[in-house]
Every structure is written in structure tokens, then in C-alpha cells.
Motif scaffolding. Sequence first.
Motif, PDB file in Angstrom:
ATOM      1  N   ARG A 377       0.836  -1.208   0.000  1.00 30.79           N
ATOM      2  CA  ARG A 377       0.000   0.000   0.000  1.00 30.79           C
ATOM      3  C   ARG A 377       0.868   1.255   0.000  1.00 30.79           C
ATOM      4  O   ARG A 377       0.607   2.212  -0.743  1.00 30.79           O
ATOM      5  CB  ARG A 377      -0.936   0.012   1.221  1.00 30.79           C
ATOM      6  N   VAL A 378       1.907   1.276   0.842  1.00 32.52           N
ATOM      7  CA  VAL A 378       2.723   2.484   0.912  1.00 32.52           C
ATOM      8  C   VAL A 378       3.619   2.613  -0.324  1.00 32.52           C
ATOM      9  O   VAL A 378       3.935   3.727  -0.762  1.00 32.52           O
ATOM     10  CB  VAL A 378       3.546   2.522   2.221  1.00 32.52           C
ATOM     11  N   MET A 379       4.008   1.485  -0.945  1.00 30.34           N
ATOM     12  CA  MET A 379       4.736   1.575  -2.218  1.00 30.34           C
ATOM     13  C   MET A 379       3.862   2.207  -3.291  1.00 30.34           C
ATOM     14  O   MET A 379       4.326   3.028  -4.099  1.00 30.34           O
ATOM     15  CB  MET A 379       5.191   0.180  -2.659  1.00 30.34           C
ATOM     16  N   ASP A 380       2.591   1.855  -3.307  1.00 35.05           N
ATOM     17  CA  ASP A 380       1.669   2.437  -4.281  1.00 35.05           C
ATOM     18  C   ASP A 380       1.494   3.935  -4.026  1.00 35.05           C
ATOM     19  O   ASP A 380       1.474   4.739  -4.963  1.00 35.05           O
ATOM     20  CB  ASP A 380       0.325   1.703  -4.204  1.00 35.05           C
ATOM     21  N   ARG A 381       1.376   4.291  -2.746  1.00 37.72           N
ATOM     22  CA  ARG A 381       1.262   5.712  -2.400  1.00 37.72           C
ATOM     23  C   ARG A 381       2.518   6.468  -2.829  1.00 37.72           C
ATOM     24  O   ARG A 381       2.434   7.594  -3.354  1.00 37.72           O
ATOM     25  CB  ARG A 381       1.048   5.846  -0.892  1.00 37.72           C
ATOM     26  N   ALA A 382       3.678   5.859  -2.609  1.00 36.02           N
ATOM     27  CA  ALA A 382       4.933   6.514  -2.976  1.00 36.02           C
ATOM     28  C   ALA A 382       4.987   6.802  -4.473  1.00 36.02           C
ATOM     29  O   ALA A 382       5.417   7.884  -4.904  1.00 36.02           O
ATOM     30  CB  ALA A 382       6.118   5.647  -2.557  1.00 36.02           C
ATOM     31  N   ALA A 383       4.564   5.830  -5.271  1.00 37.02           N
ATOM     32  CA  ALA A 383       4.583   6.035  -6.723  1.00 37.02           C
ATOM     33  C   ALA A 383       3.729   7.234  -7.117  1.00 37.02           C
ATOM     34  O   ALA A 383       4.126   8.055  -7.968  1.00 37.02           O
ATOM     35  CB  ALA A 383       4.099   4.768  -7.421  1.00 37.02           C
ATOM     36  N   ARG A 384       2.563   7.364  -6.495  1.00 36.54           N
ATOM     37  CA  ARG A 384       1.673   8.480  -6.829  1.00 36.54           C
ATOM     38  C   ARG A 384       2.288   9.812  -6.407  1.00 36.54           C
ATOM     39  O   ARG A 384       2.241  10.795  -7.144  1.00 36.54           O
ATOM     40  CB  ARG A 384       0.316   8.269  -6.170  1.00 36.54           C
ATOM     41  N   GLU A 385       2.851   9.860  -5.187  1.00 34.57           N
ATOM     42  CA  GLU A 385       3.402  11.122  -4.697  1.00 34.57           C
ATOM     43  C   GLU A 385       4.677  11.517  -5.428  1.00 34.57           C
ATOM     44  O   GLU A 385       4.980  12.711  -5.564  1.00 34.57           O
ATOM     45  CB  GLU A 385       3.648  11.021  -3.189  1.00 34.57           C
TER      46      GLU A 385
END
Length: 765
Positions: A377-385
Motif C-alpha cells: 500500500r505504501v509503495m503504491d502511495r509513494a509512486a503516486r506522490e
Amino acid sequence: MEKFGKSQPVKRVEDVRFLTGQGRYVDDIAPEASLHGFVFRSPVAHGAITALDVSEARAAEGVHLVLTCADLEEAGLSIAMTASRIQNRDGSKGAKDVRPILAKDKLRFVGEPVAMIIADTLQQARDAAELITLDYDDLPAKLDLAPGGAAVHDVAPDNVVFDFGLGDEAATQAAFEAAAHVVSMDVEDNRIICNAMETRGCYAEMDAGRLHFAFNGQGVWGAKGELAKALDIPADQIRVTNPDVGGGFGMKAFMYPEYFCVAQAARTLGRPVRWMSERTEAMLTDNAGRDLTTRAELAFDADHKLTGYRLHTRANMGAYCSGFAQNIQTELFSKVLTGVYHIPAAYMRAEGFFTNTTQVDAYRGAGRPEAIYVLERVMDRAARELGLDPWELRQRNFIRPDQFPYTTPSGVTYDIGDFNAVLSHVGQKADRDGFAGRKAASEAAGKLRGQGLCYYIESILGDPSETSRVVFEEDGSVALYVGTQSNGQGHETVFAAYLADQTGIPMEAIHVVQGDSDAIPSGGGTGGSRSATVQSTATLKTVETMIAQFTPFLADIMGVEEDKVNFDHETFRAEGSNMTPTMLEVAELAREHGREDLLDTSETITLDSRSFPNGAHVAEVEIDPETGIVRVDRYEVVDDFGNLLNPMLVEGQIHGGVAQGIGQALTERVVFDEDGQLLTATFMDYAMPRADIMPMIGFATEPTASKYNPLGMKGCGEAGTVGALAAVSNAVQDALWARGVTQVDMPFTPEKVWRYLEDAPKAAE
């Protein structure tokens, strides 16, 4: 000899029995003359017992026995259930609570067993329970995941079970201080109920002076040891059997209070006693799963390479920590802490809290799904940010094939993997290039579409040792005794087919015997995706021993030297002899020559290391913004399970695991009110996954053979669930991100998703 089977998709032989109503589940095979047990349970989440009067119940019609905690203690039982403790960050041990078999002094969750009534009929036992008087002083219910509140146990006045740490905290802090980018996210993992198709149950009887205990668990030897300890009788005076089991999922791997009560009742009365949980009882008392929140942080350098990972988890442990509950959210979580990524520094802090709810420590893959869910989940968030493609960010940070064997920051060593190959394969299967067109079509229809990726890795767990025994019967059949326990996975098919592959014995001549502590001396049961790998390795060793034992015997009969005899998986051959006997024919020759010693062979093996199955899941969801309904439209999985014994059964395991993961993501959650009363205690209120919310699930493999066992296998039982949670969640987040919804948490019920969309403009202001 070949080190793995022929990998043929053999259909499950046990299904004929199950589909024609011939299954032998524990409630089917209890002796007809059995007395019935019924459990009187706590009506409140937290209270101090001031009086317990069972005298009227004991005098009720048909009642033979009523057991309370005081009765168990008077009979000499050890009432404290077994538990393991972990080490806190400061070097101390986690809280040592005592879980009594039956409630003593305090009530700690709704449904906690207080007394067991044994009667001629279940209705009589139920009626007698209505006559029990239980007085108590109400205490405030502790439900939040923070220090403080009314103490559930005196040994933990602040309700902290443990405060665990793993990794290099200083190095991780330095990585974050030097980072070019830091991404953080709060991740919730909703509490769920296992809900096995067959609820828990057991019966006990005295047989020639020995206790025979039968239950629908996940192995017999752990139960045997715990019964011996609690009842204070020698282990050789106990036989534990495990018939067909209708689902386990980790929840049935543990001993529960009712089992000890049934065993003691049978000993006391000298009559068989049976007990089966009702569905609401199961929802109230079965060990639950998940229920934790995590603050996760990633540190990146200027090139978007990971330099650090830090997380702080708060886990609901429930009212007790029996079994290995403390290990689930700490040591098991940490096995795959950093997933498939090269992260130089990582630190995990995990706090566990007592609450006035059912114990939490079970469910398919416990520990590993939680860890992977948070990381993905946080890897996905990182990609977006960071403005990167989620696939590219993962590829940039994968552990490379030339880095294996690779030791993670949590001290676990991965043996092998090719994560880029798996990701490329799943991209093709999921038609990644066609996603933009599908998204446009959804938008044209007024819908939102999102795609979510999860790359998981897990560690097979459980006992690394296992025993296999092969017996040639007089009727020409072969019995294969195993130490694992099928809960529906198809073990009878897998293990018989593997023995047939290695020996040439016709599969129809082999019958698998499981779940009997008298049959073989030890066994590790089933759990942690261990069964096929560990059990088949033991069988391979047993076959090697059989061949080694048959060889000198045959050499004498053939009139050749031992080194001339060889076995080609079907027949023995030797230069200078025209004899080509099969394994069954050699066994018959041995019987004719009085060599009974050659007809019963067993071996126990211990794997030095655990293997690491991994794979990629891609989910596509379509959301109706008017109603909030989420539909999983497409789903593809590519796994690296190493060598497979039966691809068909593996695919079935993945389908089942993905279904469970989608269920948690879309519908399932446990709800308590402020007093600790369970509001989701029936299937009217607890939304199980249904066929109409399931997509077609595509499955393929991209194997690299494990170096940690001679079969090259990696295990697969929990992989579907491990990957599904984050894949679906990331797909929902992808669909809602452009509408200003930047934080979503399971389950994605229509009301919750609709509210996300309704509140998004306000959140964006």
C-alpha cells in the motif's frame, strides 16, 4: 531418482467422497451413545465474577456433569492454556497473561466459556444452562489500540501486551534524515472472522483405559501434548485423531477451552462426550484475524531508490495471548518485512494491546499478509506522490537475481527469485497495455476504473520437520502415513500421486492415512504453506530408504552384486538378470521370504531453511460513483512456486485464497459496540464473499526452483490471500485518486466508497 514429481494435474480423489455425502467429519463419526456438551458463556465483555451457582443446572433432567474452573482445578487439571512470549524492545518479556480453560474471577470477552454442561441431549444441556446463576460487577470495556483503559489483566495495567522492535533503528533513522524523498501512510487492516465451512467440534471417549480425543483441527501431535499437560496424564495414554476437516485457515491450528472440558468430562464419566460449535458461537469465540493499524514510512534517494523503511504497528491481541499469538504480529510479520525490495535499512516497532474481544492470531497466512499489505500500500502511495508509474517504482527497487542469496534487514535469507520475469509475465496476462482503453470505456459509461498491483513474497512456516511412513499391506495395497492434516487442500491426491510418481505403484493402490497420533510418532500438522514441501520431502527420503533396503534383498534373489541393481521409478533391473519386478512385486517377494521388516519403512526429515514463494497480482475494479458499488472486473496472478506437484490443485488454492482476500477487501469486517458486544455475530450481519462479487481469476507460473529443499518447491497455500488484499485496495485507490480521494481503507463497502466520493470535494478544499 528425480527430485520432484511429474507435475500432472491429477483430479482430487477425495472429492468423490465429499460430493456424495461420504465425508467423515467429526460430528458424523462421534459415537451414537455420546453425551452432549453445551457451553455457558459470558454475556459481557468485561466483568468481575462475584458469584457462580451451577447447583440447579446439575440437578436438571438429563444432566450428568457441569464443569466450572473450580471443578477443573479440584480435579488436578492445569487450567492455564499454553502460550509463547516474545521479547520487548527493552529486553523484557511480553505480558504473561493466564488464559484459564474456563473463566476464573473475571470475564474478559463476550462468549468466554464459563461452564460446560454435559447431558443426554443437546437440548437438555442447553436448558440446564438457563438455570446457571452468574453474578458479576460490570467493568468498562477496553476496545481501543492504545495504552490505558480498564486493565484486562493485572499483569498489564496499561494493557500493553508487548512492545517489539526489529531491525537497525539508528541506521534507519539516518536513512530518513538523508533521504531526498519521504512518503508516509496510515494503513488499517480490518478484523475478520475465519468462518470455516465446518465449525469447531470434538468428541472424547475412554478406550481400553486410554483417552481417545477426536477433533477437526490442523494436526494431532500438538493437541496430544497439550492434553497430556493439562490433564496431567502420560502422553502415551492419549490417542488423538483428526477426521475430514471442513476448512482450517490457521484458526483450527490451536487448542481451545472446549476441547479440554470434553476430554475431562469423558474421563470423569467414563462415557463418550461430544461438542460442536454453533455458528454464532464460532463468530464469538474462534480466534480472529488481522485487526491492526500501521504507520508506514519509506525513504528514497534522488533516483527514487529505496534507502529506508520504518513502520509502527498497533495490533489488537484480544483478551488473551494463548498459543503463539504474540509471534503472529511480530516474528511472523517480520519474516517478509521488506518484501521483494532492496532496502538497506529497516526498522519495525510493533505494539500489541489487550482488549475485551476474542483473541486475535489466526487466518490464512497470518503475519505475512499483514506485512505485505502494509508495504504494497505504501509503495503504491509513494509512486503516486513521486509521480512515477507504480510498476516502474517496484522494478527500480527489486532485489536483482544476481543478489541472491539475499539477506533482508530482518535477518531472513531469500534463496532465489526473478521478480522482473514474474512482473513482465503478469503484465502480459493482465493486458496492461489495454488498460487505458478499458478505463476510457468505463468513463464513457459513467464509471470509474482502477488497476492495482501487488508483488508479494511469503515464507513457509511451521515445523520444519516431518515424518512419512510407507506400509505394504497384505491385500496388495500401500498405506502412506503422513504427519500433515488436510483441511480441504487435497492432500490425499497430492501425496498419493507423488508416491506413485517416485515408485511406480499405481495411485489407486495407495491410500493416505493422516490424523492419527498412534500411526506415526510425530508430525507437524498443516499450516504456514508447509504441507506439500515438507511432507513430500519426507516421502522422498522414505522412498530412498525403501529402495536401499530392497536392493540387497533383490540382489540375492537375482544372483547379482548389489551395485548392479537399480530402480527406474517403475521396476528394478540388473544386468545379468531377466527379472524386472515392480515395487509391489518386490514387496510380495519379501513377504514370501519372511522379510516383514522390509514392508514398513519410515523416515523423518528436517529442512534447514524455509522457502519463499512470491508472485504478482493485478486487479482491475470498476466503481459506480452513484452507488459506491465496487466490482472486481479482472484479476490475474503469476506466481513463482518453484516446482509443482499438481498444477490443478495449486490453481484451486490460489482461487480460494484470492476469494478470501477479495472478501476482506470488499465485504468483511467485525464490528463491536462500545460495550464490547459483537454486532456481526450472524451471516445476516457479517458479509461473507459471494460468487457474484468474484471475477474470473487468471493464473500462471514463472518458476525458479528453491534451493532450500530437494524438491525445489516453495509452497502455495496462502499466496492467494497474501496478494489479493493490496491488489484490490490499490485498484480502488487508483480509481478514486483523480476524484480527490487519497486515502482508502478496507472493506470497500458501497456506503464507505460513496462517502469517500461525497466527502472528496470537501477534503480537497
